[in-house]
Design a protein around this motif. Structure first.
Motif, PDB file in Angstrom:
ATOM      1  N   ASP A   1       0.838  -1.217   0.000  1.00  0.00           N
ATOM      2  CA  ASP A   1       0.000   0.000   0.000  1.00  0.00           C
ATOM      3  C   ASP A   1       0.863   1.254   0.000  1.00  0.00           C
ATOM      4  O   ASP A   1       0.575   2.235  -0.697  1.00  0.00           O
ATOM      5  CB  ASP A   1      -0.908   0.033   1.240  1.00  0.00           C
TER       6      ASP A   1
ATOM      7  N   HIS B   1      -3.570 -12.019  -3.833  1.00  0.00           N
ATOM      8  CA  HIS B   1      -4.534 -10.948  -4.157  1.00  0.00           C
ATOM      9  C   HIS B   1      -4.002  -9.565  -3.795  1.00  0.00           C
ATOM     10  O   HIS B   1      -4.219  -8.594  -4.526  1.00  0.00           O
ATOM     11  CB  HIS B   1      -5.865 -11.179  -3.429  1.00  0.00           C
ATOM     12  N   GLN B   2      -3.335  -9.446  -2.653  1.00  0.00           N
ATOM     13  CA  GLN B   2      -2.821  -8.146  -2.217  1.00  0.00           C
ATOM     14  C   GLN B   2      -1.791  -7.615  -3.223  1.00  0.00           C
ATOM     15  O   GLN B   2      -1.792  -6.434  -3.558  1.00  0.00           O
ATOM     16  CB  GLN B   2      -2.200  -8.266  -0.813  1.00  0.00           C
TER      17      GLN B   2
ATOM     18  N   GLN C   1      -1.548  -8.569  -6.428  1.00  0.00           N
ATOM     19  CA  GLN C   1      -2.261  -8.282  -7.687  1.00  0.00           C
ATOM     20  C   GLN C   1      -2.858  -6.872  -7.617  1.00  0.00           C
ATOM     21  O   GLN C   1      -2.746  -6.083  -8.556  1.00  0.00           O
ATOM     22  CB  GLN C   1      -3.400  -9.286  -7.901  1.00  0.00           C
ATOM     23  N   LEU C   2      -3.487  -6.586  -6.471  1.00  0.00           N
ATOM     24  CA  LEU C   2      -4.119  -5.279  -6.263  1.00  0.00           C
ATOM     25  C   LEU C   2      -3.083  -4.163  -6.342  1.00  0.00           C
ATOM     26  O   LEU C   2      -3.248  -3.185  -7.076  1.00  0.00           O
ATOM     27  CB  LEU C   2      -4.809  -5.265  -4.893  1.00  0.00           C
TER      28      LEU C   2
ATOM     29  N   HIS D   1     -10.682 -12.929 -12.281  1.00  0.00           N
ATOM     30  CA  HIS D   1     -11.579 -12.376 -11.259  1.00  0.00           C
ATOM     31  C   HIS D   1     -12.997 -12.112 -11.771  1.00  0.00           C
ATOM     32  O   HIS D   1     -13.729 -11.331 -11.179  1.00  0.00           O
ATOM     33  CB  HIS D   1     -10.978 -11.081 -10.691  1.00  0.00           C
TER      34      HIS D   1
ATOM     35  N   ASN E   1     -12.312 -10.816  -6.736  1.00  0.00           N
ATOM     36  CA  ASN E   1     -11.981  -9.835  -5.718  1.00  0.00           C
ATOM     37  C   ASN E   1     -12.332  -8.448  -6.267  1.00  0.00           C
ATOM     38  O   ASN E   1     -11.750  -7.996  -7.257  1.00  0.00           O
ATOM     39  CB  ASN E   1     -10.489  -9.955  -5.396  1.00  0.00           C
TER      40      ASN E   1
ATOM     41  N   THR F   1     -11.816  -5.401  -5.184  1.00  0.00           N
ATOM     42  CA  THR F   1     -10.766  -4.370  -5.193  1.00  0.00           C
ATOM     43  C   THR F   1      -9.788  -4.596  -6.346  1.00  0.00           C
ATOM     44  O   THR F   1      -9.304  -3.647  -6.962  1.00  0.00           O
ATOM     45  CB  THR F   1      -9.990  -4.335  -3.854  1.00  0.00           C
ATOM     46  N   VAL F   2      -9.526  -5.865  -6.675  1.00  0.00           N
ATOM     47  CA  VAL F   2      -8.626  -6.167  -7.805  1.00  0.00           C
ATOM     48  C   VAL F   2      -9.311  -5.790  -9.117  1.00  0.00           C
ATOM     49  O   VAL F   2      -8.702  -5.181 -10.001  1.00  0.00           O
ATOM     50  CB  VAL F   2      -8.205  -7.664  -7.803  1.00  0.00           C
TER      51      VAL F   2
ATOM     52  N   ALA G   1      -9.133  -2.043  -9.442  1.00  0.00           N
ATOM     53  CA  ALA G   1      -7.780  -1.554  -9.720  1.00  0.00           C
ATOM     54  C   ALA G   1      -7.372  -1.840 -11.163  1.00  0.00           C
ATOM     55  O   ALA G   1      -6.798  -0.980 -11.844  1.00  0.00           O
ATOM     56  CB  ALA G   1      -6.787  -2.200  -8.750  1.00  0.00           C
TER      57      ALA G   1
END
Length: 559
Positions: free
Chosen positions: A246, A282-283, A285-286, A321, A326, A328-329, A332
């Motif tokens: 982040d 996932h984190q 990827q995001l 996805h 996900n 959020t993904v 983004a």
């Protein structure tokens, strides 16, 4: 309350001025014991006995009693009700002075006292900033970085002060970035890293500090954290991975820091971030998709990224996805595609790569953030791309979904973007088939409402689209234009002095076009358009004045 505590209170008040340090220390020890036993009650007694007013005189840099006095103040100020009395007793200025002291115990207790007095009070924190505590604390962090309690006191202070916008300029004028990165590199424990992260995040919101953090090597530290935690399944690994990725994305929000890390597409950081997109995590990827969206805030970067195959990576990610993905993904990845589609040269390349087909898979999404980005991506893609606009505009499923979203009153962004895409499909395709699809799906009334928007650009887009509907299939649109009270809307736009020249011009073009319909022509005649239009012949904008003359002639001939 113990007798010896009461005795100590009296003695301290009476003899503070002339007591020896030894006798003072005894009294102070007694107060500290009482505070440890029952803080709230002891604090009240200290205040009632007027000792807060005595303390400023006891805060001398060279006195051996000073750390204990500062400690007592810190303990008293743990109580919310005691913070104002501490301020009124004038404790802040002498405490701030003590931050220049070399004694580490004094520094620690002083920092605690100031932190507790100013806790949760933006006005008091702003007062500290004005008194110059930030450069002093940054210096302390550099000098005493081996002293863990003192370091933690500084970090807590930075975390509180960094929340205030007024602090950012002062922080930027110090070497805080260097000190924090140096401190971060030393940390091995999760809790300690988190403490530094909590200061870095609010500071990294400032563009100047972003650049300083990049120069100080924070990015390399963050990439190390990602490397060590990406396969970890412990809670602290997952937390660190999220915080580090982040923060990395946050650093890319600054134009200078982003360009530095992009380095014309050759930057090692840019390359590493790209490798996050196909990750199984996932984190990551995001963060990878958000990083691309941030790198894509510059046309040159967008063109380079499309030419080097980033679009396919994002499409593959989206494809993973589609079903119960996900959110959020999804959001983004769509943000990244939208930004990449802005430069003209990228649109055709992205369309031929199958971006619109992949994006359409998300039409069934019920998540407003995803809907919003999906709409924006399609709108960017079809800008001046007639063939693509026609193909999408004839897609009944898409147009019906747009009409449905045009009524999403709870989500203004989705509603606005749906209207704009509906208009764009007509404006860029100029196709009768698209116009018919929009009319049959019930889109005309939304475009008429869009013409009354408070945003001039949306008003104009609506008027141009309505003009094309009227020109390409007035007969089929007639009833919808009538029930949408379009003629009244146009009368209002022409009468309103605040309407921009483009709005007046396009409104008059539309009036001339709808007069080909008998019921609409009657409405035009009934609303005395001649009066309004004749006034516009003397408009300062020549194009408006010219169109007013033509419209007046048309109205006169057909009256």
């Amino acid at each position: 309350m113990a007798d010896n505590f009461c005795e100590a209170l009296k003695k301290l008040k009476l003899t503070a001025a002339e007591s020896t340090e030894d006798s003072l220390e005894g009294c102070l020890d007694c107060l500290l014991k009482a505070l440890a036993h029952n803080n709230a009650e002891a604090s009240e007694k200290i205040q009632e006995n007027g000792l807060l007013q005595v303390f400023p005189g006891l805060l001398a840099p060279q006195s051996s009693c000073t750390p204990k006095v500062a400690n007592i103040i810190a303990e008293v100020a743990k109580n919310e009700s005691m913070r104002s009395p501490c301020v009124e007793a004038g404790l802040i200025p002498p405490l701030v002075q003590l931050l220049n002291c070399k004694d580490q115990d004094v520094l620690l207790q002083t920092g605690r006292a100031l932190g507790n007095i100013c806790y949760d009070s933006h006005s008091l924190q702003a007062q500290l900033i004005n008194m110059g505590v930030i450069p002093t604390l940054v210096k302390l962090l550099g000098v005493h970085f081996q002293n863990t309690p003192l370091t933690e006191m500084c970090l807590i202070a930075f975390g509180n002060l960094a929340e205030l916008e007024s602090s950012k300029e002062q922080f930027a004028s110090t070497n805080i970035a260097e000190e924090l990165v140096k401190l971060f590199r030393k940390q091995t424990e999760h809790e300690k890293k988190e403490m530094v992260f909590e200061v870095l995040a609010p500071l990294a919101e400032n563009d100047m500090i972003k650049l300083q953090l990049v120069d100080a090597g924070l990015v390399e530290c963050l990439l190390d954290v990602v490397g060590h935690t990406v396969d970890g399944d412990k809670e602290e690994d997952i937390a660190e991975l999220k915080t580090a990725s982040d923060l990395m994305v946050l650093l890319l929000l600054g134009d200078e820091s982003m360009q530095k890390l992009f380095d014309e597409g050759k930057g090692s950081v840019f390359q590493r971030v790209l490798s996050w997109v196909p990750s199984h995590n996932h984190q990551l990827q995001l963060a990878g998709a958000l990083a691309i969206a941030n790198f894509a805030r510059n046309d040159g970067n967008c063109i380079h990224m499309v030419d080097t195959g980033i679009v396919q990576k994002l499409l593959d990610l989206l494809d993973r996805h589609v079903e119960d993905g996900n959110v959020t993904v999804q959001h983004a990845a769509l943000s990244a595609l939208r930004n990449l589609a802005i430069p003209v040269v990228n649109k055709a390349k992205m369309l031929s790569a199958g971006v619109s087909e992949e994006v359409l898979k998300f039409l069934k999404s019920e998540m407003p953030p995803v809907q919003f980005k999906l709409l924006g991506t399609l709108r960017m893609l079809i800008d001046a791309q007639a063939e693509a606009a026609e193909q999408l505009g004839k897609n009944v499923q898409l147009v019906e979904r747009l009409v449905e979203w045009c009524e999403a009153k709870d989500h203004a962004g989705v509603m606005g973007e749906s209207n704009r895409l509906l208009s764009a499909l007509i404006r860029h395709s100029k196709s009768k088939d698209v116009v018919r699809t929009v009319i049959q799906s019930g889109g005309v009334k939304h475009l008429a409402t869009m013409a009354t928007s408070e945003h001039m650009i949306m008003q104009n887009e609506a008027l141009v689209a309505l003009g094309l509907i009227a020109a390409l299939d007035l007969g089929m649109a007639e009833k919808d234009l009538e029930s949408a009270t379009l003629v009244q809307v146009l009368h209002k736009l022409l009468s309103d002095e605040r309407s921009a020249p483009e709005i007046k011009y396009n409104s008059m073009i539309l009036i001339c076009t709808v007069m080909g319909s008998e019921p609409l022509h009657k409405e035009v005649q009934g609303l005395m358009f001649l009066d309004v239009v004749s006034k516009l012949r003397s408009h300062e904008n020549k194009t408006v004045a010219q169109q007013a003359s033509l419209t007046e002639q048309r109205l006169t001939v057909q009256s």
